[in-house]
Design a protein around this motif. Structure first.
Motif, PDB file in Angstrom:
ATOM      1  N   UNK A   5       0.827  -1.204   0.000  1.00 37.23           N
ATOM      2  CA  UNK A   5       0.000   0.000   0.000  1.00 37.23           C
ATOM      3  C   UNK A   5       0.857   1.248   0.000  1.00 37.23           C
ATOM      4  N   UNK A   6       1.906   1.260   0.832  1.00 40.31           N
ATOM      5  CA  UNK A   6       2.750   2.455   0.935  1.00 40.31           C
ATOM      6  C   UNK A   6       3.507   2.702  -0.365  1.00 40.31           C
ATOM      7  N   UNK A   7       4.174   1.676  -0.867  1.00 46.13           N
ATOM      8  CA  UNK A   7       5.016   1.868  -2.048  1.00 46.13           C
ATOM      9  C   UNK A   7       4.190   2.157  -3.294  1.00 46.13           C
ATOM     10  N   UNK A   8       3.171   1.356  -3.516  1.00 47.93           N
ATOM     11  CA  UNK A   8       2.361   1.557  -4.722  1.00 47.93           C
ATOM     12  C   UNK A   8       1.594   2.873  -4.647  1.00 47.93           C
ATOM     13  N   UNK A   9       0.997   3.171  -3.506  1.00 48.62           N
ATOM     14  CA  UNK A   9       0.218   4.399  -3.390  1.00 48.62           C
ATOM     15  C   UNK A   9       1.045   5.642  -3.619  1.00 48.62           C
ATOM     16  N   UNK A  10       2.281   5.625  -3.153  1.00 51.24           N
ATOM     17  CA  UNK A  10       3.113   6.818  -3.303  1.00 51.24           C
ATOM     18  C   UNK A  10       3.777   6.881  -4.675  1.00 51.24           C
ATOM     19  N   UNK A  11       4.130   5.725  -5.238  1.00 51.84           N
ATOM     20  CA  UNK A  11       4.619   5.733  -6.623  1.00 51.84           C
ATOM     21  C   UNK A  11       3.531   6.253  -7.570  1.00 51.84           C
ATOM     22  N   UNK A  12       2.296   5.828  -7.322  1.00 52.85           N
ATOM     23  CA  UNK A  12       1.197   6.249  -8.182  1.00 52.85           C
ATOM     24  C   UNK A  12       0.947   7.743  -8.030  1.00 52.85           C
ATOM     25  N   UNK A  13       1.154   8.284  -6.838  1.00 48.87           N
ATOM     26  CA  UNK A  13       1.028   9.731  -6.671  1.00 48.87           C
ATOM     27  C   UNK A  13       1.973  10.454  -7.627  1.00 48.87           C
ATOM     28  N   UNK A  14       3.220  10.006  -7.688  1.00 48.14           N
ATOM     29  CA  UNK A  14       4.196  10.631  -8.588  1.00 48.14           C
ATOM     30  C   UNK A  14       3.819  10.423 -10.051  1.00 48.14           C
ATOM     31  N   UNK A  25       5.549  18.135  -7.236  1.00 46.18           N
ATOM     32  CA  UNK A  25       6.497  18.429  -6.160  1.00 46.18           C
ATOM     33  C   UNK A  25       6.009  17.870  -4.828  1.00 46.18           C
ATOM     34  N   UNK A  26       4.718  18.022  -4.569  1.00 43.52           N
ATOM     35  CA  UNK A  26       4.169  17.493  -3.319  1.00 43.52           C
ATOM     36  C   UNK A  26       4.293  15.980  -3.253  1.00 43.52           C
ATOM     37  N   UNK A  27       4.109  15.325  -4.392  1.00 45.80           N
ATOM     38  CA  UNK A  27       4.120  13.863  -4.416  1.00 45.80           C
ATOM     39  C   UNK A  27       5.522  13.292  -4.250  1.00 45.80           C
ATOM     40  N   UNK A  28       6.536  14.040  -4.672  1.00 45.81           N
ATOM     41  CA  UNK A  28       7.862  13.427  -4.820  1.00 45.81           C
ATOM     42  C   UNK A  28       8.480  12.974  -3.502  1.00 45.81           C
ATOM     43  N   UNK A  29       8.115  13.600  -2.387  1.00 44.12           N
ATOM     44  CA  UNK A  29       8.668  13.176  -1.108  1.00 44.12           C
ATOM     45  C   UNK A  29       8.053  11.867  -0.632  1.00 44.12           C
ATOM     46  N   UNK A  30       6.873  11.541  -1.111  1.00 46.99           N
ATOM     47  CA  UNK A  30       6.124  10.418  -0.534  1.00 46.99           C
ATOM     48  C   UNK A  30       6.813   9.060  -0.691  1.00 46.99           C
ATOM     49  N   UNK A  31       7.477   8.773  -1.830  1.00 43.66           N
ATOM     50  CA  UNK A  31       8.189   7.488  -1.916  1.00 43.66           C
ATOM     51  C   UNK A  31       9.467   7.435  -1.073  1.00 43.66           C
ATOM     52  N   UNK A  32       9.803   8.561  -0.425  1.00 47.61           N
ATOM     53  CA  UNK A  32      11.057   8.637   0.326  1.00 47.61           C
ATOM     54  C   UNK A  32      10.824   8.489   1.822  1.00 47.61           C
ATOM     55  N   UNK A  33       9.885   9.255   2.367  1.00 49.01           N
ATOM     56  CA  UNK A  33       9.799   9.214   3.827  1.00 49.01           C
ATOM     57  C   UNK A  33       8.927   8.069   4.336  1.00 49.01           C
ATOM     58  N   UNK A  34       9.059   7.815   5.673  1.00 47.94           N
ATOM     59  CA  UNK A  34       8.475   6.636   6.334  1.00 47.94           C
ATOM     60  C   UNK A  34       8.954   5.330   5.711  1.00 47.94           C
ATOM     61  N   UNK A  35      10.221   5.321   5.324  1.00 48.29           N
ATOM     62  CA  UNK A  35      10.807   4.140   4.690  1.00 48.29           C
ATOM     63  C   UNK A  35      10.703   4.256   3.190  1.00 48.29           C
ATOM     64  N   UNK A  36      11.841   4.383   2.505  1.00 45.92           N
ATOM     65  CA  UNK A  36      11.811   4.502   1.058  1.00 45.92           C
ATOM     66  C   UNK A  36      11.086   3.311   0.443  1.00 45.92           C
ATOM     67  N   UNK A  37      10.634   3.502  -0.770  1.00 45.37           N
ATOM     68  CA  UNK A  37       9.883   2.403  -1.399  1.00 45.37           C
ATOM     69  C   UNK A  37      10.763   1.208  -1.709  1.00 45.37           C
ATOM     70  N   UNK A  38      12.053   1.439  -1.868  1.00 45.90           N
ATOM     71  CA  UNK A  38      12.958   0.296  -1.987  1.00 45.90           C
ATOM     72  C   UNK A  38      12.996  -0.516  -0.702  1.00 45.90           C
ATOM     73  N   UNK A  39      12.991   0.165   0.438  1.00 44.37           N
ATOM     74  CA  UNK A  39      12.956  -0.524   1.730  1.00 44.37           C
ATOM     75  C   UNK A  39      11.634  -1.269   1.896  1.00 44.37           C
ATOM     76  N   UNK A  40      10.533  -0.662   1.448  1.00 38.06           N
ATOM     77  CA  UNK A  40       9.238  -1.347   1.527  1.00 38.06           C
ATOM     78  C   UNK A  40       9.278  -2.660   0.743  1.00 38.06           C
ATOM     79  N   UNK A  41       9.870  -2.608  -0.439  1.00 35.94           N
ATOM     80  CA  UNK A  41       9.928  -3.811  -1.279  1.00 35.94           C
ATOM     81  C   UNK A  41      10.819  -4.876  -0.649  1.00 35.94           C
ATOM     82  N   UNK A  42      11.945  -4.445  -0.071  1.00 32.59           N
ATOM     83  CA  UNK A  42      12.831  -5.406   0.598  1.00 32.59           C
ATOM     84  C   UNK A  42      12.135  -6.014   1.820  1.00 32.59           C
TER      85      UNK A  42
END
Length: 283
Positions: free
Chosen positions: A101-110, A136-153
């Motif tokens: 949910x975190x990774x996909x939702x924030x990637x989709x925002x971008x 610009x607002x979306x771009x931080x979302x895949x980074x904070x609260x654990x980057x999306x790479x960390x979510x996938x790992x």
């Protein structure tokens, strides 16, 4: 307690992503309905909304936002049910869905915000329309609260520590739903079932891999998982409301097929990445 806090925060960021994506889409749709340019194949006022490529971008964005929202809501439901029942199965479901949910939702925002700028054309790049602000607002979302790479790992590591049981139970549910839809929507149901089966097979491959090989394919694996869950959500929506079928076809016939290439990456392991040395990266 720490992981409870982090998981709640990650779901909150997923919801932020859905919100930004929805706002960017609505902004782009309003512009596309008002902007007139050239002859369109649909009788009307010549709005760019009626050009095929603009319609493709907006339909893609709407399908992605629907899927991201559905996955976030499924995660929230699992968290609530785990809290209410104490069921280990619901706890495992909540844990599994959180990184997706975190990774996909924030990637989709971008991605949706990017499409919004593209729909606006040059006007999207300047400040007058406000389209670029969403990106610009979306771009931080895949980074904070654990980057999306960390979510996938996390998904292919800690969340597979049960031998994949939680993932397989979810895949089983998707396939049962697809089986139930075969009579009314045979082509869509067949595509979702087949994608889920491919996800199952790749999950089995990943479980046999050393952890670093899993990590090398974790990001495409997570996106493939989200594609399957998105296809499942759209199929259920089409079953409940025939008016939802055209959007379901956008997701299942146009976007879900990406799962094959994504899962091929997930199975590739890490050796090929490390074969590209520092000199190769700098060349």
């Amino acid at each position: 307690a720490m992981f409870t806090m982090m998981n709640n925060a990650r779901l909150s960021v997923a919801a932020q992503g859905v919100g930004v994506a929805e706002a960017a889409l609505q902004h782009a749709l309003a512009y596309a309905a008002d902007r007139r340019q050239g002859a369109t194949p649909i009788a009307g006022n010549g709005a760019i909304l009626d050009h095929a490529d603009v319609r493709r971008m907006l339909a893609t964005a709407r399908a992605e936002v629907f899927a991201a929202r559905s996955i976030a809501l499924s995660c929230a439901k699992a968290i609530d049910m785990a809290t209410a029942t104490g069921s280990p199965d619901w706890q495992a479901r909540a844990a599994l869905l959180t990184p997706i949910a975190k990774a996909y939702g924030t990637d989709i925002a971008c991605e949706v915000a990017h499409l919004g700028v593209q729909v606006h054309g040059g006007m999207g790049f300047i400040e007058e329309t406000g389209a670029a602000q969403f990106l610009r607002d979306a771009r931080i979302l895949p980074i904070y609260e654990g980057t999306n790479g960390i979510q996938a790992m996390d998904l292919v590591g800690r969340k597979m520590a049960d031998g994949g049981d939680a993932a397989f139970r979810l895949i089983d549910e998707v396939q049962r739903g697809a089986e139930g839809a075969r009579v009314s929507h045979p082509d869509l149901a067949g595509d979702v079932w087949s994608a889920a089966e491919a996800l199952r097979e790749t999950t089995e491959v990943l479980l046999a891999m050393p952890m670093n090989d899993r990590f090398a394919g974790a990001v495409p694996y997570l996106r493939a998982f989200a594609r399957v869950l998105g296809g499942d959500a759209h199929l259920k929506a089409a079953l409940a409301d025939p008016g939802r079928e055209p959007l379901a076809r956008v997701m299942i016939r146009r976007l879900l097929p990406e799962h094959g290439a994504l899962l091929a990456q997930a199975r590739e392991g890490a050796a090929g990445l490390y074969a590209v040395g520092s000199d190769g990266l700098a060349a």
